[in-house]
Design an enzyme around this catalytic site. Structure first.
Site, PDB file in Angstrom:
ATOM      1  N   CYS A   2       0.823  -1.205   0.000  1.00 34.65           N
ATOM      2  CA  CYS A   2       0.000   0.000   0.000  1.00 34.65           C
ATOM      3  C   CYS A   2       0.857   1.255   0.000  1.00 34.65           C
ATOM      4  O   CYS A   2       1.960   1.266   0.542  1.00 34.65           O
ATOM      5  CB  CYS A   2      -0.855   0.061   1.257  1.00 34.65           C
ATOM      6  N   ARG A  27       5.099  -0.102  -6.115  1.00 31.35           N
ATOM      7  CA  ARG A  27       5.092  -0.926  -4.907  1.00 31.35           C
ATOM      8  C   ARG A  27       4.147  -2.118  -5.036  1.00 31.35           C
ATOM      9  O   ARG A  27       4.184  -3.023  -4.221  1.00 31.35           O
ATOM     10  CB  ARG A  27       4.658  -0.071  -3.700  1.00 31.35           C
ATOM     11  N   TRP A  74      -3.016  -2.680  -1.411  1.00 33.20           N
ATOM     12  CA  TRP A  74      -2.656  -4.077  -1.682  1.00 33.20           C
ATOM     13  C   TRP A  74      -3.367  -4.860  -0.583  1.00 33.20           C
ATOM     14  O   TRP A  74      -2.954  -4.845   0.572  1.00 33.20           O
ATOM     15  CB  TRP A  74      -1.137  -4.239  -1.607  1.00 33.20           C
ATOM     16  N   ASN A  98      -1.941   2.170   5.808  1.00 38.07           N
ATOM     17  CA  ASN A  98      -1.043   1.068   5.444  1.00 38.07           C
ATOM     18  C   ASN A  98      -0.835   0.232   6.685  1.00 38.07           C
ATOM     19  O   ASN A  98      -0.599   0.772   7.769  1.00 38.07           O
ATOM     20  CB  ASN A  98       0.349   1.581   5.039  1.00 38.07           C
ATOM     21  N   GLY A  99      -0.856  -1.095   6.540  1.00 37.43           N
ATOM     22  CA  GLY A  99      -0.570  -1.967   7.678  1.00 37.43           C
ATOM     23  C   GLY A  99      -1.727  -2.898   7.984  1.00 37.43           C
ATOM     24  O   GLY A  99      -2.650  -3.061   7.180  1.00 37.43           O
ATOM     25  N   GLU A 489      18.019 -17.817  -7.237  1.00 38.14           N
ATOM     26  CA  GLU A 489      17.590 -16.482  -7.657  1.00 38.14           C
ATOM     27  C   GLU A 489      17.057 -16.518  -9.096  1.00 38.14           C
ATOM     28  O   GLU A 489      16.056 -15.864  -9.414  1.00 38.14           O
ATOM     29  CB  GLU A 489      18.764 -15.500  -7.509  1.00 38.14           C
ATOM     30  N   LYS A 493      13.309 -15.430 -10.119  1.00 35.61           N
ATOM     31  CA  LYS A 493      13.022 -14.376 -11.121  1.00 35.61           C
ATOM     32  C   LYS A 493      12.060 -14.902 -12.180  1.00 35.61           C
ATOM     33  O   LYS A 493      11.121 -14.216 -12.572  1.00 35.61           O
ATOM     34  CB  LYS A 493      14.306 -13.898 -11.818  1.00 35.61           C
ATOM     35  N   GLU A 496       8.562 -15.256 -10.695  1.00 38.73           N
ATOM     36  CA  GLU A 496       7.944 -13.966 -10.351  1.00 38.73           C
ATOM     37  C   GLU A 496       7.354 -13.261 -11.557  1.00 38.73           C
ATOM     38  O   GLU A 496       6.266 -12.704 -11.473  1.00 38.73           O
ATOM     39  CB  GLU A 496       8.992 -13.016  -9.738  1.00 38.73           C
ATOM     40  N   HIS A 512      18.738 -37.270  -5.858  1.00 44.06           N
ATOM     41  CA  HIS A 512      18.008 -37.548  -4.609  1.00 44.06           C
ATOM     42  C   HIS A 512      16.531 -37.180  -4.746  1.00 44.06           C
ATOM     43  O   HIS A 512      15.829 -37.106  -3.748  1.00 44.06           O
ATOM     44  CB  HIS A 512      18.643 -36.794  -3.444  1.00 44.06           C
ATOM     45  N   LYS A 611       6.213  -4.555  -3.992  1.00 41.68           N
ATOM     46  CA  LYS A 611       7.639  -4.246  -3.910  1.00 41.68           C
ATOM     47  C   LYS A 611       8.169  -4.336  -2.477  1.00 41.68           C
ATOM     48  O   LYS A 611       9.042  -5.115  -2.194  1.00 41.68           O
ATOM     49  CB  LYS A 611       7.891  -2.853  -4.503  1.00 41.68           C
TER      50      LYS A 611
HETATM   51  N1  HGA Z   1      -5.076  -3.865   5.899  1.00 42.83           N
HETATM   52  C1  HGA Z   1      -5.419  -2.862   4.934  1.00 42.83           C
HETATM   53  C2  HGA Z   1      -4.157  -2.217   4.343  1.00 42.83           C
HETATM   54  C3  HGA Z   1      -3.288  -3.238   3.680  1.00 42.83           C
HETATM   55  C4  HGA Z   1      -1.853  -2.804   3.415  1.00 42.83           C
HETATM   56  O1  HGA Z   1      -1.233  -2.011   4.102  1.00 42.83           O
HETATM   57  N2  HGA Z   1      -1.209  -3.432   2.396  1.00 42.83           N
HETATM   58  O2  HGA Z   1       0.116  -3.145   2.128  1.00 42.83           O
HETATM   59  C5  HGA Z   1      -6.338  -3.416   3.847  1.00 42.83           C
HETATM   60  O3  HGA Z   1      -6.384  -4.627   3.625  1.00 42.83           O
HETATM   61  O4  HGA Z   1      -7.003  -2.617   3.207  1.00 42.83           O
END
Ligand code: HGA
Length: 616
Positions: A2, A27, A74, A98-99, A489, A493, A496, A512, A611
């Site tokens: 986020c 990000r 996100w 965010n969080g 790595e 890559k 991803e 093995h 990111k």
């Molecule tokens: N928990 C919040 C924010 C998610 C977040 O910080 N993502 O990096 C949500 O789900 O909206």
């Protein structure tokens, strides 16, 4: 993950918010939104998908204002829907977050009992209602609104457990924005008669370079005229003003098709910048901080903690560490270490590796290591002043410049160069590296940017290989010793960005188990430079060939591979000695990039990935 941006100004802030969100796109995110306070009302626009879609909606709805907040989400709690996108609003209070709020269920219950109704499945919405609740309580008690929003945020965050960076506005207070931080980065940008808030400096670089990084537990009130910061006890405090040196050019694509391609090609420069201080001043403990020598002499071993690509850098460093410095070295995935009842040797140096310096699992592992009594900590990081270096005793900054592509490239190779320097410095301090060895290592470093440039020149040949990979479902990567982490790595890559299932094994492990997977449909990439394990790798390759597997071998000039039916060979022009893993990273990056290109995936923003991984 986020991203947050906010602005208060005399000018219209909507273009500032949109531009900021575009700069945060790298990000990784799944939806975006802005809320503005205009003439006593809060208006909001949110969309799933790209910022540009949300921008079109904001233009269509004629959004203009002097105060606003924006977010790229996100999702962690609740699906990717417009209703879950931020900002969230509770009766005129709008907020971006965010969080993760760990006690959101408990708060949700409490708020329901207070009469609040929920429109989303997010953990975030509880914060908006909590702030509104405290605001209403203070208004009902007759406390003036001038103090209202700040005090309400300060009260609300005390009810939260978990991690947050918040920017909050209220329709009743169109002259201020309030923000708070715990566990997720947040900074304030200082302009002339206008101020900003952002989770990442790149979001506001077009407006200002002068920033204040909020500390854990801080809250702040941001108006056009100024900024007031308060610590976790709500005591007003002065925080240092920094001038960011992130270059705007590093945020632009220039002549490249993707940031990943640009960043792959920037590696000679990024490596030259990262090793510059050693080339000029030798392998000195001061590379890691003014008082590093005493700490580095004091240690008896090394414990490396990291996630993802950084973990592979740590795995490579382990081979160097034990061979060059003679110190025992373990490497562990940070998210595992933090929940393990580890037996600490306080004299083992904790080395954390994080490109962004804000990787949550790595940060928490560092805190855990300190709580176990580890005496010395060192961070390898690409972002100055970020959380992990600030929480570490010693620091080695890589000088890769901003890395925008989600799949790490130049951050990885510069981490390797930084870790190599650490190994040699420790080797010197612990009596394992002689003057002759040191001169030899310096010489190898000096050649490194040139060798990497030569490896980049192999791009056209690698692009031809990528066409063969584009139609595959699976791929196997093999390496031995120092090159086993590079095989890992390479597989990461490819996974991803091309979404091809790829796995890596130490070549000796083939019979093995994974040999059972090998048939004519399975391409096998082998990283096989001329080192002491080359003959062993050649035997492993025979085992693949005998089962019809097609081999794609990256090697160097000194090893006498020949092309034959089912065996393709690409050579780097010279042997890179002990730094060979850095040089052999380039071909696997290019292979992943061109395979993704051929498959038409979103190279810079691969699905589901972000990111900076700032949530658990
Ligand atoms: N928990 C919040 C924010 C998610 C977040 O910080 N993502 O990096 C949500 O789900 O909206």
């Amino acid at each position: 993950m986020c991203g947050i941006v906010g602005a208060i100004a005399d000018r219209d802030v909507v273009p500032v918010l949109i531009e900021g969100l575009k700069r945060l796109e790298y990000r990784g995110y799944d939806s975006a939104g802005i809320a503005v306070v205009d003439e006593q009302d809060v208006r909001r626009v949110r969309r799933t998908g790209r910022v540009s879609e949300m921008e079109n909606a904001a233009i269509a709805e004629d959004f203009h204002a002097h105060l606003g907040i924006g977010h790229t989400r996100w999702a962690t709690h609740g699906g990717v829907t417009e209703a879950n996108a931020h900002p969230h609003i509770s009766q005129g209070v709008a907020l971006v977050h965010n969080g993760i709020i760990e006690n959101h269920e408990e708060q949700r219950e409490r708020l329901r009992e207070l009469g609040y109704q929920f429109e989303s499945q997010t953990d975030t919405e509880v914060i908006a209602h909590l702030i509104h609740h405290y605001l209403k309580e203070s208004n009902d008690a007759g406390t003036g609104p001038a103090q209202g929003l700040l005090a309400a945020v300060q009260r609300a965050v005390k009810d939260l457990t978990g991690a947050y960076a918040l920017a909050v506005v209220s329709r009743k207070e169109p002259e201020r924005m309030v923000c708070a931080r715990m566990g997720c980065p947040l900074l304030i940008g200082l302009g002339e008669g206008e101020n900003f808030v952002a989770s990442d400096v790149s979001a506001i670089l077009q407006a200002t370079r002068r920033v204040i990084f909020l500390e854990e537990g801080d809250t702040a009130e941001v108006t056009r005229a100024g900024v007031r910061v308060f610590d976790g006890d709500n005591v007003e405090i002065q925080r240092e003003v920094h001038v960011s040196d992130v270059s705007l050019a590093s945020l632009e694509l220039g002549p490249y098709r993707h940031f990943m391609q640009k960043e792959i090609h920037e590696q000679p420069r990024a490596l030259a910048d990262t090793i510059e201080a050693v080339i000029d001043g030798g392998f000195s403990a001061e590379l890691f901080g003014a008082n590093a020598e005493a700490a580095l002499r004091d240690i008896e071993g090394v414990q490396i903690l990291a996630c993802g690509t950084s973990y592979y850098a740590g795995m490579t460093a382990r081979y160097w560490m034990e061979a060059i410095s003679g110190l025992p070295c373990s490497v562990e995935i940070a998210s595992e270490y933090r929940y393990r009842a580890a037996h600490a040797n306080p004299k083992h140096l904790i080395v954390t590796i994080s490109q962004s310096g804000e990787t949550l699992d790595t940060m928490e592992a560092l805190k855990y290591a300190k709580s176990l009594g580890h005496l010395h900590t060192l961070s390898v990081c690409n972002v100055p002043e970020s959380a992990i270096p600030r929480a570490s005793e010693l620091v080695c900054y890589t000088r890769a410049g901003a890395e925008i592509g989600v799949a790490s490239t130049k951050a990885f190779t510069t981490q390797l160069a930084a870790l190599f320097q650490l190994c040699v410095v420790l080797g010197k301090l612990h009596g394992k590296v002689s003057e002759a060895d040191e001169a030899d290592y310096l010489e190898q470093l000096r050649f490194l940017p040139g060798s990497v440039q030569h490896a980049l020149n192999l791009e056209p040949q690698i692009a031809l290989w990528a066409e063969k990979f584009a139609g595959k479902q699976n791929a196997l990567f093999l390496g031995r010793g120092l090159h086993y982490p590079i095989a890992l790595e390479g597989a990461l890559k490819l996974k991803e960005i091309s979404y091809i299932h790829a796995e890596a094994y130490p070549a000796g492990e083939l019979k093995h188990g994974p040999l059972a997977l090998v048939d004519a449909a399975m391409p096998v990439v082998v990283i096989a430079p001329n080192d002491k394990l080359l003959e062993k790798v050649k035997s492993n390759m025979q085992e693949v060939r005998a089962r019809g597997g097609e081999l794609f071998v990256f090697t160097d000039q000194d090893s006498n591979f020949t092309e034959s039916e089912g065996v393709h060979v690409i050579r780097t022009p010279r042997h890179a000695g002990v730094l060979s893993p850095i040089v052999h990273t380039i071909p696997v990056q290019l292979l992943a990039y061109h395979t993704a290109l051929a498959r038409g995936t979103d190279v810079d923003k691969p699905r589901n990935l972000a990111k900076s991984v700032t949530v658990e």
